[in-house]
Design a protein around this motif. Structure first.
Motif, PDB file in Angstrom:
ATOM      1  N   SER A   1       0.848  -1.186   0.000  1.00 34.75           N
ATOM      2  CA  SER A   1       0.000   0.000   0.000  1.00 34.75           C
ATOM      3  C   SER A   1       0.881   1.232   0.000  1.00 34.75           C
ATOM      4  O   SER A   1       1.925   1.263   0.656  1.00 34.75           O
ATOM      5  CB  SER A   1      -0.920   0.020   1.219  1.00 34.75           C
ATOM      6  N   LYS A   2       0.455   2.263  -0.739  1.00 32.80           N
ATOM      7  CA  LYS A   2       1.161   3.539  -0.695  1.00 32.80           C
ATOM      8  C   LYS A   2       0.597   4.449   0.392  1.00 32.80           C
ATOM      9  O   LYS A   2       1.167   5.506   0.666  1.00 32.80           O
ATOM     10  CB  LYS A   2       1.060   4.236  -2.054  1.00 32.80           C
ATOM     11  N   ARG A   3      -0.481   4.009   0.996  1.00 26.70           N
ATOM     12  CA  ARG A   3      -1.124   4.855   2.006  1.00 26.70           C
ATOM     13  C   ARG A   3      -0.995   4.279   3.415  1.00 26.70           C
ATOM     14  O   ARG A   3      -1.002   5.016   4.389  1.00 26.70           O
ATOM     15  CB  ARG A   3      -2.607   5.026   1.652  1.00 26.70           C
ATOM     16  N   TYR A   4      -0.871   2.974   3.509  1.00 24.22           N
ATOM     17  CA  TYR A   4      -0.781   2.329   4.820  1.00 24.22           C
ATOM     18  C   TYR A   4       0.517   1.528   4.916  1.00 24.22           C
ATOM     19  O   TYR A   4       1.040   1.048   3.909  1.00 24.22           O
ATOM     20  CB  TYR A   4      -1.975   1.382   5.041  1.00 24.22           C
TER      21      TYR A   4
ATOM     22  N   PHE B   1      -0.523   5.481   8.708  1.00 28.67           N
ATOM     23  CA  PHE B   1      -1.278   5.798   7.501  1.00 28.67           C
ATOM     24  C   PHE B   1      -0.971   7.237   7.093  1.00 28.67           C
ATOM     25  O   PHE B   1      -0.812   8.119   7.931  1.00 28.67           O
ATOM     26  CB  PHE B   1      -2.786   5.582   7.691  1.00 28.67           C
ATOM     27  N   ARG B   2      -0.867   7.426   5.779  1.00 32.67           N
ATOM     28  CA  ARG B   2      -0.530   8.744   5.254  1.00 32.67           C
ATOM     29  C   ARG B   2      -1.799   9.557   5.040  1.00 32.67           C
ATOM     30  O   ARG B   2      -2.751   9.090   4.421  1.00 32.67           O
ATOM     31  CB  ARG B   2       0.244   8.600   3.942  1.00 32.67           C
TER      32      ARG B   2
ATOM     33  N   GLU C   1      -0.075  13.278   0.837  1.00 29.32           N
ATOM     34  CA  GLU C   1       1.084  12.826   0.062  1.00 29.32           C
ATOM     35  C   GLU C   1       2.043  13.967  -0.230  1.00 29.32           C
ATOM     36  O   GLU C   1       3.268  13.795  -0.201  1.00 29.32           O
ATOM     37  CB  GLU C   1       0.618  12.188  -1.247  1.00 29.32           C
TER      38      GLU C   1
ATOM     39  N   TRP D   1       2.393  11.546   7.895  1.00 33.68           N
ATOM     40  CA  TRP D   1       2.000  10.224   8.364  1.00 33.68           C
ATOM     41  C   TRP D   1       1.606  10.290   9.831  1.00 33.68           C
ATOM     42  O   TRP D   1       2.201  11.037  10.614  1.00 33.68           O
ATOM     43  CB  TRP D   1       3.147   9.224   8.225  1.00 33.68           C
TER      44      TRP D   1
END
Length: 426
Positions: free
Chosen positions: A85-88, A111-112, A115, A120
């Motif tokens: 994941s790019k978010r988590y 988690f982000r 961006e 974060w």
């Protein structure tokens, strides 16, 4: 006529083959370029201490370590990557000390929320050991070496169970920040009592808030493939951190505050030599237990002879200062290094000379509060100077340092530190 047709056919086949050849070369070149990129990325991961898998990067720093309290410390750890994941992200580790026979671990994740600013929110639960008197800035980049020299000789640890939530935020390309709220249960592994208002504490709880800033005003950045990349590591760099402990909040036992500061300057000369200057300072006020005070990163073991003390030199430690010799509630250190360009003795033998001087000064109020452990203060200037000859063989070298000034010892041999160094990079 047959001869003419044969010539036309031959020319056609030749033209067709030649027309196809660039496509094959282009395909091969693309494949080679892709393989080269993959290899570069793989080596970058390894250099940062990770072994990449599909959705998870194995953290190599947890595989095996050694210190005086745990003996061999071994385990597994890692963090999820962008394929997951790019978010988590989820991270953690599980290790075991073969001497103290105890398991240590961490479970965490984040988690982000933005961006563009790389913001974060992170959560963590840690049950582990920490070196007494050590300090770390929240904003420090991950630093990995396959071999941590100073860790071998550390014997003064305290256990801690820490629950934390933190926010890391990029204010600008040059200014990074991180803020952390944490509660910790502290249990020294050595005999220690902290005396406050006629009450002694052998274990204690802390509730703290930390805020850290890292400013790199002279670094430069460019955007490549929608990713920000540092193209020039500029100096000087500045790091500032404030810590506040609150009594009676979530069961916390003490009130105290700390301010930590570090600046690093580096000069590159025309002959490829490098001069670096590192200034570190810290001050703690209030009812601060020794676990959260300061040492000056000593790296000398208490043995009688020089050869018995022969071990591994650290990267930024005082090589002649004995472990647990000094503690301070306010201190400052200055380290000067001049690294010469490598001597081109032969194609394979290129040693490197480094001249080093280190200085430390500090003090402590209410020493009598700290019972069960004996130490000195740094109210006089501590001085040591020496040199390293690195990369003599397979990354190994030699180090020599001499202790002088206000803390020069009566026995001449006790002022000398002779060790080997280890420097390797990918």
């Amino acid at each position: 006529m047959r001869k003419l047709l044969f010539v036309v056919l031959l020319l056609t086949l030749t033209s067709f083959c030649n027309a196809q050849q660039p496509l094959v070369n282009k395909t091969d070149s693309t494949k080679i370029a892709q393989d080269s990129i993959k290899k570069t990325e793989f080596l970058k991961h390894i250099g940062n201490g990770f072994l990449p898998f599909n959705y998870f990067n194995l953290d190599l720093k947890y595989l095996i370590k050694f210190n005086q309290y745990e003996g061999v410390r071994s385990g597994l750890g890692g963090v999820t990557n962008n394929r997951f994941s790019k978010r988590y992200r989820i991270d953690g580790y599980l290790v075991y000390g073969f001497k103290d026979k105890e398991i240590k671990y961490k479970v965490g994740g984040g988690f982000r929320v933005n961006e563009a600013t790389d913001t974060w929110i992170n959560l963590a639960y840690v049950d582990d050991l920490q070196e007494t008197g050590s300090s770390k800035f929240l904003t420090d980049k991950r630093f990995f070496t396959f071999f941590e020299p100073r860790l071998l000789n550390i014997d003064l640890f305290h256990k801690h169970i820490t629950k934390s939530v933190s926010i890391q935020h990029k204010i600008s390309n040059h200014l990074l920040s991180e803020t952390q709220l944490a509660t910790s249960k502290i249990d020294p592994t050595y005999y220690y009592n902290f005396l406050i208002n006629n009450k002694t504490y052998s274990t204690f709880d802390l509730s703290t808030v930390k805020a850290s800033l890292q400013w790199s005003p002279f670094s430069t950045y460019t955007t490549e493939n929608d990713k920000l990349k540092e193209t020039k590591d500029g100096f000087p760099k500045f790091t500032l951190q404030y810590t506040k402990a609150f009594k009676s909040i979530l069961g916390s036992d003490f009130n105290f505050s700390k301010i930590d500061f570090r600046t690093v300057q580096q000069f590159k000369h025309k002959n490829d030599a490098i001069t670096s200057i590192t200034l570190v300072a810290g001050i703690a006020e209030g009812n601060t237990p020794i676990t959260h005070l300061y040492h000056a990163y000593p790296n000398n073991i208490k043995k009688e002879t020089i050869l018995q003390r022969f071990s591994v030199a650290g990267l930024n430690s005082f090589e002649t200062m004995y472990f647990n010799e000094f503690f301070s509630d306010r201190f400052s250190t200055l380290q000067l290094k001049h690294t010469f360009n490598r001597f081109n003795v032969s194609d394979r033998f290129k040693p490197q000379l480094v001249l080093i001087s280190r200085y430390a000064v500090g003090n402590m109020s209410n020493i009598s509060r700290h019972q069960g452990i004996q130490f000195n203060t740094l109210d006089k200037l501590y001085s040591e100077s020496g040199f390293e000859i690195n990369k003599l063989l397979f990354g190994f070298g030699l180090s020599f340092a001499y202790r002088y000034g206000g803390y020069h010892l009566p026995n001449f041999e006790d002022n000398i530190a002779f060790k080997f160094t280890f420097n390797i990079s990918l």
